[in-house]
Design a protein around this motif. Structure first.
Motif, PDB file in Angstrom:
ATOM      1  N   ARG A 160       0.835  -1.211   0.000  1.00 55.81           N
ATOM      2  CA  ARG A 160       0.000   0.000   0.000  1.00 55.81           C
ATOM      3  C   ARG A 160       0.858   1.245   0.000  1.00 55.81           C
ATOM      4  NH1 ARG A 160      -4.566   0.174   4.114  1.00 55.81           N
ATOM      5  NH2 ARG A 160      -4.194   2.369   3.810  1.00 55.81           N
ATOM      6  N   ARG A 161       0.288   2.325  -0.510  1.00 53.14           N
ATOM      7  CA  ARG A 161       0.971   3.619  -0.406  1.00 53.14           C
ATOM      8  C   ARG A 161       1.078   3.976   1.068  1.00 53.14           C
ATOM      9  NH1 ARG A 161       1.479   7.138  -4.594  1.00 53.14           N
ATOM     10  NH2 ARG A 161       0.786   6.366  -6.593  1.00 53.14           N
ATOM     11  N   PRO A 162       2.196   4.555   1.481  1.00 53.80           N
ATOM     12  CA  PRO A 162       2.391   4.806   2.908  1.00 53.80           C
ATOM     13  C   PRO A 162       1.606   5.994   3.468  1.00 53.80           C
ATOM     14  CG  PRO A 162       4.313   5.515   1.666  1.00 53.80           C
ATOM     15  CD  PRO A 162       3.392   4.829   0.686  1.00 53.80           C
ATOM     16  N   GLU A 163       1.134   6.908   2.628  1.00 51.79           N
ATOM     17  CA  GLU A 163       0.432   8.084   3.121  1.00 51.79           C
ATOM     18  C   GLU A 163      -0.782   7.688   3.949  1.00 51.79           C
ATOM     19  OE1 GLU A 163       2.929   8.888  -0.194  1.00 51.79           O
ATOM     20  OE2 GLU A 163       1.095   7.712  -0.276  1.00 51.79           O
ATOM     21  N   GLY A 164      -0.765   8.035   5.242  1.00 51.22           N
ATOM     22  CA  GLY A 164      -1.880   7.768   6.126  1.00 51.22           C
ATOM     23  C   GLY A 164      -1.937   6.347   6.671  1.00 51.22           C
ATOM     24  N   LEU A 165      -1.080   5.465   6.182  1.00 56.21           N
ATOM     25  CA  LEU A 165      -1.129   4.059   6.586  1.00 56.21           C
ATOM     26  C   LEU A 165      -0.804   3.895   8.070  1.00 56.21           C
ATOM     27  CD1 LEU A 165      -1.502   1.095   5.825  1.00 56.21           C
ATOM     28  CD2 LEU A 165       0.896   1.052   5.130  1.00 56.21           C
ATOM     29  N   TRP A 166       0.248   4.543   8.531  1.00 50.57           N
ATOM     30  CA  TRP A 166       0.665   4.401   9.926  1.00 50.57           C
ATOM     31  C   TRP A 166      -0.468   4.813  10.868  1.00 50.57           C
ATOM     32  CZ3 TRP A 166       4.322   2.010  12.499  1.00 50.57           C
ATOM     33  CH2 TRP A 166       4.587   2.374  13.819  1.00 50.57           C
ATOM     34  N   GLU A 167      -1.066   5.953  10.610  1.00 52.35           N
ATOM     35  CA  GLU A 167      -2.156   6.443  11.460  1.00 52.35           C
ATOM     36  C   GLU A 167      -3.343   5.480  11.455  1.00 52.35           C
ATOM     37  OE1 GLU A 167       0.402   9.793  10.140  1.00 52.35           O
ATOM     38  OE2 GLU A 167      -0.633   8.198   9.069  1.00 52.35           O
ATOM     39  N   GLU A 168      -3.668   4.976  10.282  1.00 51.61           N
ATOM     40  CA  GLU A 168      -4.770   4.021  10.152  1.00 51.61           C
ATOM     41  C   GLU A 168      -4.503   2.748  10.952  1.00 51.61           C
ATOM     42  OE1 GLU A 168      -6.435   1.130   6.661  1.00 51.61           O
ATOM     43  OE2 GLU A 168      -5.809   3.137   6.050  1.00 51.61           O
ATOM     44  N   LEU A 169      -3.279   2.237  10.873  1.00 47.97           N
ATOM     45  CA  LEU A 169      -2.944   1.005  11.583  1.00 47.97           C
ATOM     46  C   LEU A 169      -2.918   1.212  13.093  1.00 47.97           C
ATOM     47  CD1 LEU A 169      -0.185  -0.440   9.239  1.00 47.97           C
ATOM     48  CD2 LEU A 169      -2.569  -1.169   9.451  1.00 47.97           C
ATOM     49  N   VAL A 170      -2.415   2.357  13.548  1.00 46.34           N
ATOM     50  CA  VAL A 170      -2.401   2.640  14.985  1.00 46.34           C
ATOM     51  C   VAL A 170      -3.828   2.713  15.516  1.00 46.34           C
ATOM     52  CG1 VAL A 170      -1.854   4.399  16.723  1.00 46.34           C
ATOM     53  CG2 VAL A 170      -0.135   3.739  15.027  1.00 46.34           C
ATOM     54  N   LYS A 171      -4.708   3.409  14.809  1.00 48.06           N
ATOM     55  CA  LYS A 171      -6.113   3.494  15.237  1.00 48.06           C
ATOM     56  C   LYS A 171      -6.754   2.115  15.310  1.00 48.06           C
ATOM     57  CE  LYS A 171      -7.195   8.131  13.597  1.00 48.06           C
ATOM     58  NZ  LYS A 171      -7.923   8.911  12.597  1.00 48.06           N
ATOM     59  N   GLU A 172      -6.508   1.282  14.310  1.00 50.07           N
ATOM     60  CA  GLU A 172      -7.082  -0.061  14.294  1.00 50.07           C
ATOM     61  C   GLU A 172      -6.524  -0.905  15.439  1.00 50.07           C
ATOM     62  OE1 GLU A 172      -9.292  -3.416  13.318  1.00 50.07           O
ATOM     63  OE2 GLU A 172      -9.581  -1.304  12.852  1.00 50.07           O
ATOM     64  N   ALA A 173      -5.219  -0.828  15.678  1.00 51.03           N
ATOM     65  CA  ALA A 173      -4.613  -1.596  16.769  1.00 51.03           C
ATOM     66  C   ALA A 173      -5.155  -1.134  18.121  1.00 51.03           C
ATOM     67  CB  ALA A 173      -3.093  -1.463  16.725  1.00 51.03           C
ATOM     68  N   GLU A 174      -5.311   0.166  18.294  1.00 49.79           N
ATOM     69  CA  GLU A 174      -5.858   0.690  19.540  1.00 49.79           C
ATOM     70  C   GLU A 174      -7.322   0.274  19.709  1.00 49.79           C
ATOM     71  OE1 GLU A 174      -4.943   4.854  19.244  1.00 49.79           O
ATOM     72  OE2 GLU A 174      -2.941   4.566  20.093  1.00 49.79           O
ATOM     73  N   ARG A 175      -8.088   0.295  18.635  1.00 48.78           N
ATOM     74  CA  ARG A 175      -9.479  -0.134  18.686  1.00 48.78           C
ATOM     75  C   ARG A 175      -9.568  -1.590  19.125  1.00 48.78           C
ATOM     76  NH1 ARG A 175     -13.088  -2.922  16.060  1.00 48.78           N
ATOM     77  NH2 ARG A 175     -11.746  -3.500  14.345  1.00 48.78           N
ATOM     78  N   ARG A 176      -8.733  -2.442  18.521  1.00 46.49           N
ATOM     79  CA  ARG A 176      -8.739  -3.857  18.876  1.00 46.49           C
ATOM     80  C   ARG A 176      -8.291  -4.070  20.319  1.00 46.49           C
ATOM     81  NH1 ARG A 176      -6.910  -7.411  13.687  1.00 46.49           N
ATOM     82  NH2 ARG A 176      -8.319  -6.424  12.214  1.00 46.49           N
ATOM     83  N   ALA A 177      -7.294  -3.318  20.766  1.00 48.17           N
ATOM     84  CA  ALA A 177      -6.796  -3.453  22.133  1.00 48.17           C
ATOM     85  C   ALA A 177      -7.885  -3.061  23.148  1.00 48.17           C
ATOM     86  CB  ALA A 177      -5.554  -2.596  22.348  1.00 48.17           C
TER      87      ALA A 177
END
Length: 144
Positions: A124-141
């Motif tokens: 995937r293109r990296p733009e915004g990917l890190w933020e998206e993954l952190v939000k998803e990981a925090e949601r799951r946690a």
């Protein structure tokens, strides 16, 4: 950034490619993550599923030369779809490494989020990917 790669030391054949920085170790060594059904050769460990990490220069050169041949068969670089190429091959310089036990300690401290591996994320293109993954990981946690 975007670079032009010479596939052989004295070659005039070049291919424009986006290079991603993978970390501060080994910034002089090209690394490829490739999507293949079979090991692309050399000492290329399987990362996950059909993804392999290619570190040996002779194998990276061969794979990039094959990609250049494919682009030429399409009528040159203007006929190549960078998005499609990006789904098969990711060129990086550098990597991150940990001493024995260091990553385990960082995980205990909560310094990292751990998510299920997903080969699609690698390409995937990296733009915004890190933020998206952190939000998803925090949601799951927070669901646990």
């Amino acid at each position: 950034g975007k670079v032009s790669l010479s596939l052989e030391e004295n070659s005039s054949e070049k291919m424009d490619s986006i290079v991603y920085i993978g970390g501060f170790e080994g910034l002089d060594t090209p690394l490829l993550v490739v999507r293949r059904e079979e090991n692309p050769g050399g000492e290329s460990p399987r990362l996950y599923g059909n993804l392999f990490l290619v570190t040996q220069r002779r194998v990276t050169t061969r794979l990039l030369a094959n990609e250049l041949t494919r682009i030429k068969a399409l009528g040159g670089s203007k006929a190549d779809d960078p998005e499609e190429r990006g789904r098969r091959i990711r060129l990086m310089m550098g990597f991150v490494a940990w001493e024995a036990g260091e990553l385990k300690e960082e995980l205990k401290l909560g310094a990292w989020h751990v998510i299920e591996p997903d080969p699609e994320l690698v390409f995937r293109r990296p733009e915004g990917l890190w933020e998206e993954l952190v939000k998803e990981a925090e949601r799951r946690a927070n669901m646990i």
